[in-house]
Design a protein around this motif. Structure first.
Motif, mmCIF file in Angstrom:
data_model
loop_
_atom_site.group_PDB
_atom_site.id
_atom_site.type_symbol
_atom_site.label_atom_id
_atom_site.label_comp_id
_atom_site.label_asym_id
_atom_site.label_seq_id
_atom_site.Cartn_x
_atom_site.Cartn_y
_atom_site.Cartn_z
ATOM 1 N N CYS A 147 2.493 -3.268 -10.070
ATOM 2 C CA CYS A 147 1.108 -2.848 -10.177
ATOM 3 C C CYS A 147 1.560 -1.926 -11.864
ATOM 4 C CB CYS A 147 0.119 -2.130 -9.567
ATOM 5 S SG CYS A 147 -0.329 -3.498 -8.468
ATOM 6 N N ALA A 196 -5.878 -0.210 -12.989
ATOM 7 C CA ALA A 196 -6.807 -0.760 -11.748
ATOM 8 C C ALA A 196 -5.357 -0.064 -9.862
ATOM 9 C CB ALA A 196 -6.969 -2.093 -11.335
ATOM 10 N N ARG A 245 -8.432 -9.730 -8.535
ATOM 11 C CA ARG A 245 -6.707 -8.440 -8.910
ATOM 12 C C ARG A 245 -7.036 -10.708 -9.878
ATOM 13 N NH1 ARG A 245 -6.230 -10.152 -4.555
ATOM 14 N NH2 ARG A 245 -4.799 -11.145 -3.613
ATOM 15 N N THR A 304 -0.312 3.651 -2.596
ATOM 16 C CA THR A 304 -1.110 3.098 -3.730
ATOM 17 C C THR A 304 -2.382 2.302 -2.867
ATOM 18 O OG1 THR A 304 0.068 1.738 -3.700
ATOM 19 C CG2 THR A 304 0.558 3.426 -5.184
ATOM 20 N N ALA A 305 -3.637 1.828 -3.804
ATOM 21 C CA ALA A 305 -3.692 0.669 -4.046
ATOM 22 C C ALA A 305 -4.607 -0.220 -4.926
ATOM 23 C CB ALA A 305 -5.866 1.488 -2.869
ATOM 24 N N CYS A 306 -5.544 -0.878 -4.834
ATOM 25 C CA CYS A 306 -5.671 -1.449 -5.848
ATOM 26 C C CYS A 306 -7.784 -1.680 -5.893
ATOM 27 C CB CYS A 306 -5.322 -3.204 -6.168
ATOM 28 S SG CYS A 306 -6.481 -4.679 -7.442
ATOM 29 N N THR A 307 -7.764 -0.982 -6.882
ATOM 30 C CA THR A 307 -9.522 -1.072 -6.764
ATOM 31 C C THR A 307 -9.961 -2.417 -7.039
ATOM 32 O OG1 THR A 307 -9.196 -0.049 -9.261
ATOM 33 C CG2 THR A 307 -9.040 1.714 -7.997
ATOM 34 N N ILE A 308 -9.684 -3.091 -7.574
ATOM 35 C CA ILE A 308 -10.281 -4.630 -7.753
ATOM 36 C C ILE A 308 -9.549 -5.194 -7.126
ATOM 37 C CG2 ILE A 308 -11.478 -3.908 -9.730
ATOM 38 C CD1 ILE A 308 -9.168 -5.835 -11.567
ATOM 39 N N TYR A 309 -9.020 -5.208 -5.862
ATOM 40 C CA TYR A 309 -7.943 -6.315 -4.722
ATOM 41 C C TYR A 309 -8.543 -7.473 -5.299
ATOM 42 C CZ TYR A 309 -4.836 -7.989 -1.557
ATOM 43 O OH TYR A 309 -4.304 -8.588 -0.319
ATOM 44 N N LEU A 358 -11.560 -2.398 -17.485
ATOM 45 C CA LEU A 358 -9.762 -2.596 -17.604
ATOM 46 C C LEU A 358 -9.137 -4.203 -17.804
ATOM 47 C CD1 LEU A 358 -10.293 -2.447 -13.060
ATOM 48 C CD2 LEU A 358 -9.474 -0.162 -14.824
ATOM 49 N N GLN A 408 0.836 -1.333 0.226
ATOM 50 C CA GLN A 408 0.404 -0.572 -0.180
ATOM 51 C C GLN A 408 0.590 1.591 0.069
ATOM 52 O OE1 GLN A 408 -2.850 -1.029 3.163
ATOM 53 N NE2 GLN A 408 -4.225 -1.075 2.008
ATOM 54 N N SER A 442 -4.358 2.653 -8.124
ATOM 55 C CA SER A 442 -4.942 3.887 -7.281
ATOM 56 C C SER A 442 -3.767 4.500 -6.757
ATOM 57 C CB SER A 442 -6.059 4.300 -7.062
ATOM 58 O OG SER A 442 -6.011 3.650 -5.569
#
Length: 110
Positions: free
Chosen positions: A20, A61, A78, A70-75, A44, A14, A63
């Motif tokens: 990514c 994906a 994924r 950072t973060a994955c918007t579809i964690y 995506l 994070q 952000s």
């Protein structure tokens, strides 16, 4: 305090996101079944339907700012390649090097 000591080892990804944003070819689909692929939002997925859509080398994906927060918007959805990359593994180290971030300790079981 060293740069490594400043890394939140409880959730290093994070504060990173380098994997990514390493390569447009990295977030590819490999062993996902149809149900898993159908769960990923269509906007995506790349035009070839072979992986995640990227803007330059950055996964769409992702952000936040690489190396900061950072973060994955579809964690939860994924792809497997994303699940396989682990903090401190060779792929992580390679991606972090691109962004001039210090390596993480390898968290994989011995």
């Amino acid at each position: 305090m060293t740069a490594l000591a400043q890394i939140d080892l409880a959730s290093p990804c994070q504060g990173c996101g380098a994997c990514c944003a390493y390569s447009a070819n990295w977030p590819r689909f490999t062993i996902e079944d149809d149900a898993a692929l159908d769960a990923i939002p269509a906007e995506l997925v790349n035009a070839r339907l072979s992986g995640m859509r990227c803007e330059n080398d950055r996964c769409a994906a992702l952000s936040g700012k690489v190396g900061e927060a950072t973060a994955c918007t579809i964690y939860a959805l994924r792809p497997e390649v994303c699940r396989d990359c682990q903090p401190g593994d060779p792929e992580c180290t390679m991606a972090r090097r691109k962004y001039k971030l210090p390596p993480l300790p390898d968290t994989r079981p011995a």
